[in-house]
Design a protein around this motif. Sequence first.
Motif, PDB file in Angstrom:
ATOM      1  N   ASN A  23      -2.637  10.006 -11.640  1.00 18.90           N
ATOM      2  CA  ASN A  23      -1.318  10.263 -11.825  1.00 18.90           C
ATOM      3  C   ASN A  23      -0.856   9.345 -13.076  1.00 18.90           C
ATOM      4  N   LEU A  24      -1.394   8.308 -13.344  1.00 17.00           N
ATOM      5  CA  LEU A  24      -1.074   7.268 -14.145  1.00 17.00           C
ATOM      6  C   LEU A  24      -2.091   7.278 -15.596  1.00 17.00           C
ATOM      7  N   ASP A  25      -3.213   7.919 -15.473  1.00 16.50           N
ATOM      8  CA  ASP A  25      -4.070   8.015 -16.487  1.00 16.50           C
ATOM      9  C   ASP A  25      -4.639   6.564 -16.983  1.00 16.50           C
ATOM     10  N   VAL A  26      -4.841   5.951 -16.034  1.00 19.11           N
ATOM     11  CA  VAL A  26      -5.205   4.587 -16.358  1.00 19.11           C
ATOM     12  C   VAL A  26      -6.551   4.287 -15.687  1.00 19.11           C
ATOM     13  N   ASP A  27      -7.273   3.343 -16.341  1.00 12.64           N
ATOM     14  CA  ASP A  27      -8.390   2.870 -15.622  1.00 12.64           C
ATOM     15  C   ASP A  27      -8.454   2.207 -14.277  1.00 12.64           C
ATOM     16  N   GLU A  28      -9.182   2.460 -13.560  1.00 12.04           N
ATOM     17  CA  GLU A  28      -9.153   2.121 -12.051  1.00 12.04           C
ATOM     18  C   GLU A  28      -9.063   0.557 -11.751  1.00 12.04           C
ATOM     19  N   ILE A  29      -9.837  -0.311 -12.752  1.00  8.07           N
ATOM     20  CA  ILE A  29      -9.846  -1.624 -12.670  1.00  8.07           C
ATOM     21  C   ILE A  29      -8.372  -2.210 -12.707  1.00  8.07           C
ATOM     22  N   LEU A  30      -7.609  -1.474 -13.942  1.00  9.05           N
ATOM     23  CA  LEU A  30      -6.358  -2.068 -14.195  1.00  9.05           C
ATOM     24  C   LEU A  30      -5.412  -1.608 -12.978  1.00  9.05           C
ATOM     25  N   ILE A  31      -5.715  -0.474 -12.461  1.00  7.19           N
ATOM     26  CA  ILE A  31      -4.614  -0.226 -11.352  1.00  7.19           C
ATOM     27  C   ILE A  31      -5.050  -1.377 -10.109  1.00  7.19           C
ATOM     28  N   LYS A  32      -6.112  -1.351  -9.812  1.00 11.68           N
ATOM     29  CA  LYS A  32      -6.445  -2.484  -8.878  1.00 11.68           C
ATOM     30  C   LYS A  32      -5.765  -3.870  -9.015  1.00 11.68           C
ATOM     31  N   THR A  33      -5.673  -4.229 -10.304  1.00  9.48           N
ATOM     32  CA  THR A  33      -5.404  -5.479 -10.595  1.00  9.48           C
ATOM     33  C   THR A  33      -3.711  -5.358 -10.411  1.00  9.48           C
ATOM     34  N   ALA A  34      -3.236  -4.408 -11.036  1.00 11.16           N
ATOM     35  CA  ALA A  34      -1.789  -4.343 -10.860  1.00 11.16           C
ATOM     36  C   ALA A  34      -1.254  -4.108  -9.571  1.00 11.16           C
ATOM     37  N   VAL A  35      -1.936  -3.596  -8.715  1.00 10.49           N
ATOM     38  CA  VAL A  35      -1.487  -3.303  -7.205  1.00 10.49           C
ATOM     39  C   VAL A  35      -1.477  -4.595  -6.486  1.00 10.49           C
ATOM     40  N   ASN A  36      -2.757  -5.331  -6.998  1.00 11.08           N
ATOM     41  CA  ASN A  36      -2.826  -6.642  -6.361  1.00 11.08           C
ATOM     42  C   ASN A  36      -1.784  -7.430  -6.415  1.00 11.08           C
ATOM     43  N   GLN A  37      -1.309  -7.546  -8.017  1.00  8.45           N
ATOM     44  CA  GLN A  37      -0.212  -8.171  -8.342  1.00  8.45           C
ATOM     45  C   GLN A  37       1.114  -7.856  -7.713  1.00  8.45           C
ATOM     46  N   LEU A  38       1.405  -6.483  -7.445  1.00  9.09           N
ATOM     47  CA  LEU A  38       2.458  -5.929  -6.951  1.00  9.09           C
ATOM     48  C   LEU A  38       2.611  -6.364  -5.270  1.00  9.09           C
ATOM     49  N   ASP A  39       1.594  -6.438  -4.748  1.00 10.09           N
ATOM     50  CA  ASP A  39       1.275  -6.849  -3.357  1.00 10.09           C
ATOM     51  C   ASP A  39       1.714  -8.316  -3.157  1.00 10.09           C
ATOM     52  N   ASN A  40       1.048  -8.779  -4.009  1.00 13.54           N
ATOM     53  CA  ASN A  40       1.322 -10.560  -3.950  1.00 13.54           C
ATOM     54  C   ASN A  40       2.678 -10.807  -4.146  1.00 13.54           C
ATOM     55  N   MET A  41       3.480 -10.176  -5.081  1.00 19.43           N
ATOM     56  CA  MET A  41       4.652 -10.354  -5.325  1.00 19.43           C
ATOM     57  C   MET A  41       5.584  -9.838  -4.127  1.00 19.43           C
ATOM     58  N   GLY A  42       4.991  -9.066  -3.185  1.00 17.04           N
ATOM     59  CA  GLY A  42       5.918  -8.684  -2.177  1.00 17.04           C
ATOM     60  C   GLY A  42       6.397  -7.469  -2.376  1.00 17.04           C
ATOM     61  N   TYR A  43       6.195  -6.557  -3.312  1.00 14.82           N
ATOM     62  CA  TYR A  43       6.782  -5.270  -3.706  1.00 14.82           C
ATOM     63  C   TYR A  43       6.101  -4.119  -2.787  1.00 14.82           C
ATOM     64  N   LEU A  44       5.019  -4.305  -2.280  1.00 12.99           N
ATOM     65  CA  LEU A  44       4.151  -3.288  -1.431  1.00 12.99           C
ATOM     66  C   LEU A  44       3.686  -3.763  -0.095  1.00 12.99           C
ATOM     67  N   GLN A  45       3.514  -2.760   0.748  1.00 13.58           N
ATOM     68  CA  GLN A  45       2.979  -2.966   1.836  1.00 13.58           C
ATOM     69  C   GLN A  45       2.046  -1.837   2.281  1.00 13.58           C
ATOM     70  N   LYS A  46       1.006  -2.121   2.902  1.00 14.72           N
ATOM     71  CA  LYS A  46       0.067  -1.047   3.262  1.00 14.72           C
ATOM     72  C   LYS A  46       0.225  -0.556   4.647  1.00 14.72           C
ATOM     73  N   TYR A  47       0.223   0.747   4.853  1.00 13.19           N
ATOM     74  CA  TYR A  47       0.435   1.452   5.876  1.00 13.19           C
ATOM     75  C   TYR A  47      -0.847   2.073   6.198  1.00 13.19           C
ATOM     76  N   TYR A  48      -1.516   1.550   7.309  1.00  9.46           N
ATOM     77  CA  TYR A  48      -2.841   2.088   7.654  1.00  9.46           C
ATOM     78  C   TYR A  48      -2.784   3.395   8.448  1.00  9.46           C
ATOM     79  N   ALA A  49      -3.370   4.408   7.870  1.00  5.42           N
ATOM     80  CA  ALA A  49      -3.186   5.731   8.526  1.00  5.42           C
ATOM     81  C   ALA A  49      -4.597   5.857   9.287  1.00  5.42           C
TER      82      ALA A  49
END
Length: 88
Positions: A23-49
């Motif tokens: 969707n964002l046309d960005v390298d997966e390593i950068l995506i993982k780093t950014a998602v981890n940062q957002l998770d640590n900031m409290g902006y994300l939550q995981k819903y286990y399907a």
Amino acid sequence: MLDKILITLREGRILSYEDLEENLDVDEILIKTAVNQLDNMGYLQKYYAGCNTCNGCSKKSMKKNQLHVWMLSKEGKDYLKRIKNPSW
């Protein structure tokens, strides 16, 4: 980049880092780093399907512990309401 991930998650269901990468046309390593940062900031939550009867999802090869959907937390939704010009 962080804002773009939040907006993408708000707009649609994302099942994997690979989905965000496409969707964002960005390298997966950068995506993982950014998602981890957002998770640590409290902006994300995981819903286990707990997927037992998958009939057509392209993610059939995923391990059970990878079957989750990233969702915006209340803090993430509030943040997006406050920003006027998301950083791209």
